[in-house]
Design an enzyme around this catalytic site. Sequence first.
Site, PDB file in Angstrom:
ATOM      1  N   ASP A 280       0.904  -1.305   0.104  1.00 14.56           N
ATOM      2  CA  ASP A 280       0.112  -0.069  -0.063  1.00 14.56           C
ATOM      3  C   ASP A 280       0.856   1.209  -0.175  1.00 14.56           C
ATOM      4  O   ASP A 280       2.166   1.255   0.452  1.00 14.56           O
ATOM      5  CB  ASP A 280      -1.030   0.010   1.049  1.00 14.56           C
ATOM      6  CG  ASP A 280      -2.079   1.073   0.942  1.00 14.56           C
ATOM      7  OD1 ASP A 280      -3.417   0.380   0.674  1.00 14.56           O
ATOM      8  OD2 ASP A 280      -1.906   2.096   1.002  1.00 14.56           O
ATOM      9  N   CYS A 377     -15.489  -0.643  -5.047  1.00 13.49           N
ATOM     10  CA  CYS A 377     -16.625  -0.474  -4.330  1.00 13.49           C
ATOM     11  C   CYS A 377     -17.261   0.838  -4.929  1.00 13.49           C
ATOM     12  O   CYS A 377     -17.833   1.652  -4.256  1.00 13.49           O
ATOM     13  CB  CYS A 377     -16.338  -0.237  -2.741  1.00 13.49           C
ATOM     14  SG  CYS A 377     -15.247   1.253  -2.469  1.00 13.49           S
TER      15      CYS A 377
HETATM   16  C1  SAM Z   1     -10.029   0.230  -1.473  1.00 13.55           C
HETATM   17  S1  SAM Z   1      -8.697   0.564  -0.347  1.00 13.55           S
HETATM   18  C2  SAM Z   1      -8.179  -1.015  -0.197  1.00 13.55           C
HETATM   19  C3  SAM Z   1      -8.944  -1.649   0.905  1.00 13.55           C
HETATM   20  C4  SAM Z   1      -8.274  -3.075   1.298  1.00 13.55           C
HETATM   21  N1  SAM Z   1      -8.024  -3.854  -0.077  1.00 13.55           N
HETATM   22  C5  SAM Z   1      -9.307  -3.832   2.413  1.00 13.55           C
HETATM   23  O1  SAM Z   1      -9.919  -4.789   2.027  1.00 13.55           O
HETATM   24  O2  SAM Z   1      -9.077  -3.747   3.429  1.00 13.55           O
HETATM   25  C6  SAM Z   1      -7.548   1.233  -1.600  1.00 13.55           C
HETATM   26  C7  SAM Z   1      -6.180   1.305  -0.990  1.00 13.55           C
HETATM   27  O3  SAM Z   1      -5.320   1.688  -2.108  1.00 13.55           O
HETATM   28  C8  SAM Z   1      -4.379   2.365  -1.647  1.00 13.55           C
HETATM   29  N2  SAM Z   1      -3.577   3.080  -2.769  1.00 13.55           N
HETATM   30  C9  SAM Z   1      -4.077   4.053  -3.518  1.00 13.55           C
HETATM   31  N3  SAM Z   1      -3.206   4.384  -4.336  1.00 13.55           N
HETATM   32  C10 SAM Z   1      -2.255   3.539  -4.506  1.00 13.55           C
HETATM   33  C11 SAM Z   1      -0.950   3.146  -5.207  1.00 13.55           C
HETATM   34  N4  SAM Z   1      -0.628   3.968  -6.289  1.00 13.55           N
HETATM   35  N5  SAM Z   1      -0.263   2.146  -4.781  1.00 13.55           N
HETATM   36  C12 SAM Z   1      -0.383   1.317  -3.737  1.00 13.55           C
HETATM   37  N6  SAM Z   1      -1.645   1.599  -2.979  1.00 13.55           N
HETATM   38  C13 SAM Z   1      -2.425   2.887  -3.395  1.00 13.55           C
HETATM   39  C14 SAM Z   1      -4.842   3.337  -0.612  1.00 13.55           C
HETATM   40  O4  SAM Z   1      -3.917   4.001   0.243  1.00 13.55           O
HETATM   41  C15 SAM Z   1      -6.030   2.599  -0.032  1.00 13.55           C
HETATM   42  O5  SAM Z   1      -5.521   1.894   1.161  1.00 13.55           O
END
Ligand code: SAM
Length: 447
Positions: A280, A377
Site C-alpha cells: 500500500d 466499491c
Molecule cells: C479500497 S482501499 C483498499 C481496501 C483493502 N483492500 C481492504 O480490503 O482492506 C484502496 C487502498 O489503495 C491504496 N492506494 C491508493 N493508490 C495506491 C497506489 N498507487 N499504490 C498502492 N496503494 C495505493 C490506498 O492507500 C488504500 O489503502
Amino acid sequence: MNDGAQSRAAAVRAICAVLAKGKRIESAIADFISHDLSGPDRAYAQALTFGVLRFGHRLQLTLMPLLARPWDSQASELKALLLIGVYQLEYAETPPHAAVNATVEAARLVGQGRAAGLINACLRRFQRERTELLRQADFSVAGRYSHPEWLSVAISRDWPELCETILASNNEHPPLTLRANTRRITTEDLADRLEGRGMRVRMSTFAPRALILEEPTDIRLLPEFQEGLCSVQDAVAQLAPLYLGAAPGMRVLDACAAPGGKTGHILEECSDLKEMVALDIDAARVDLIRSNLARLGLSATLQVGDALDPTILAGKRFERILLDAPCSGTGVIRRHPDIKWLRRPADIAQLVVRERKLLDQMWGLLEPGGRLVYSTCSVLRPENSNLVSQFLADRSDAVDITKSISLEFQGLNALSQVADVGISIFPGISGTDGFYYACLERRTLSI
Ligand SMILES: C[S@@+](CC[C@H](N)C(=O)[O-])C[C@H]1O[C@@H](n2cnc3c(N)ncnc32)[C@H](O)[C@@H]1O
C-alpha cells in the site's frame, strides 16, 4: 446551557468540517464530537451528522426558498444549523419545539448568535410550509433521493432501471457484518458465542464466513473481536478470496491492501501460500494492516510503496493478484454519506485513468496462467466494466473468467445476467454494499 444544544453544536462543527473543509466523516466525528459529551449526547450528535450528510441535499432544496440570500453565500455554520434543524423536524423523533429551541441555542455556541432569529424563523416557516417545500424538492430524482445532481445522472445513465433503488438504499443504515476467522472458529460457533451474549445474528445466504448483526454494537469491545476470532467486513467484500482462488504454494499479491481486510481474509482461507505480499502507498495505513493481521494471528510481507512505480516489486511474479483499486466509493455511500459531498464530477475521469494504470502495471507482475481480480466499491461503469472491457480489447493475453467461477450466489441478486464483463452488485438489491469484481486470467500465448 442545555446538553441538547451542546450535542447540536458538536454536530454543526463536524458537518462544517466535511462540507467546508473536505474532511471525511470519520475524522470529522473523531475531531469534533467530543468525549466531553455524555454517551447519549455523543450518539445523538453522531446521528445528526450522519443524518444531515444523508439527507442534506434534499433538505437544502427546502431551505433555499426561505432565505433572502443564495444558499452558497451563507456561512457554513449557518447552513449546518439550518440543515440540522430541518433534519430533526423531518427525520428525527425529537419533538418539534425541542428541535427548534436547541438548534437556536446551539447557534450561540458556534458563533452564530446573531443568526438565532433567522434560524428560528426559517424552522418555523419550514414547519408551516413543509408539504409544498418538500414537493418542490422532490421534483427531481436527485432531490427526492438526496444526491448531488451529477451523481444521480451518472448512476441513472449507467443503470437506468436500478437507479432509484440504488439511490434510495444509499440513504439506509447499513448492517454491521462480521467475518469469522476460519483459522480459529467456524461461522456457526461464532454465531453461538455472540448469541450467548444476547446478540441477534444471521448468516449471509452467499458469503460462508459472514454474520450479520441485527443491532449495532461497539465491536471493539467484544472479546471475540479482541481475540481475533472475527473482523468487520461487508458480505460482498468477502467474495474476493473466493474469486481469487489462491492455493497452497502460490505467490499472492494484494496490491492496494490497507487496512488489510482482504489480505487477512485471503490468509484465513489459504494457509500454505508461498508468499503473501501486501502493498500500500500509505505508510500509516500499512501499520493498520500490521495490527489487523497481528490481531487475527496472521502474517504477510508488508510493503509501503506506489504500485504505479515500475521498480516496485521488480523481478517478482505472482500467480494471484488482487487489485482492490482506490475508487469513487459510490457503492458504499450508505456507510460513508460524506462521499456525496466530497466527490466531484471531474474525479471520476481521473480515478479511471489511475485505475487503468494500476491494472496495466499489476498485469505485468502476473505469471502467465495466473489470475488477477480487479475490484472496486463503485457502482459506476466507467470505473468497472467499461474499464475492464477496454483493457480486454487492448490485451490479447487477458480473458475474463468471472462468470465461469461458480459461486453460490443464493440470495445475492448480482446482475450477472447483464451482458457485461465482470459482475456488478448493487446496494439495495442484495442487502450488501455495491461492489464490482472482474476475474482476469493471463493466457500463455504461443508464438
Ligand atoms: C479500497 S482501499 C483498499 C481496501 C483493502 N483492500 C481492504 O480490503 O482492506 C484502496 C487502498 O489503495 C491504496 N492506494 C491508493 N493508490 C495506491 C497506489 N498507487 N499504490 C498502492 N496503494 C495505493 C490506498 O492507500 C488504500 O489503502
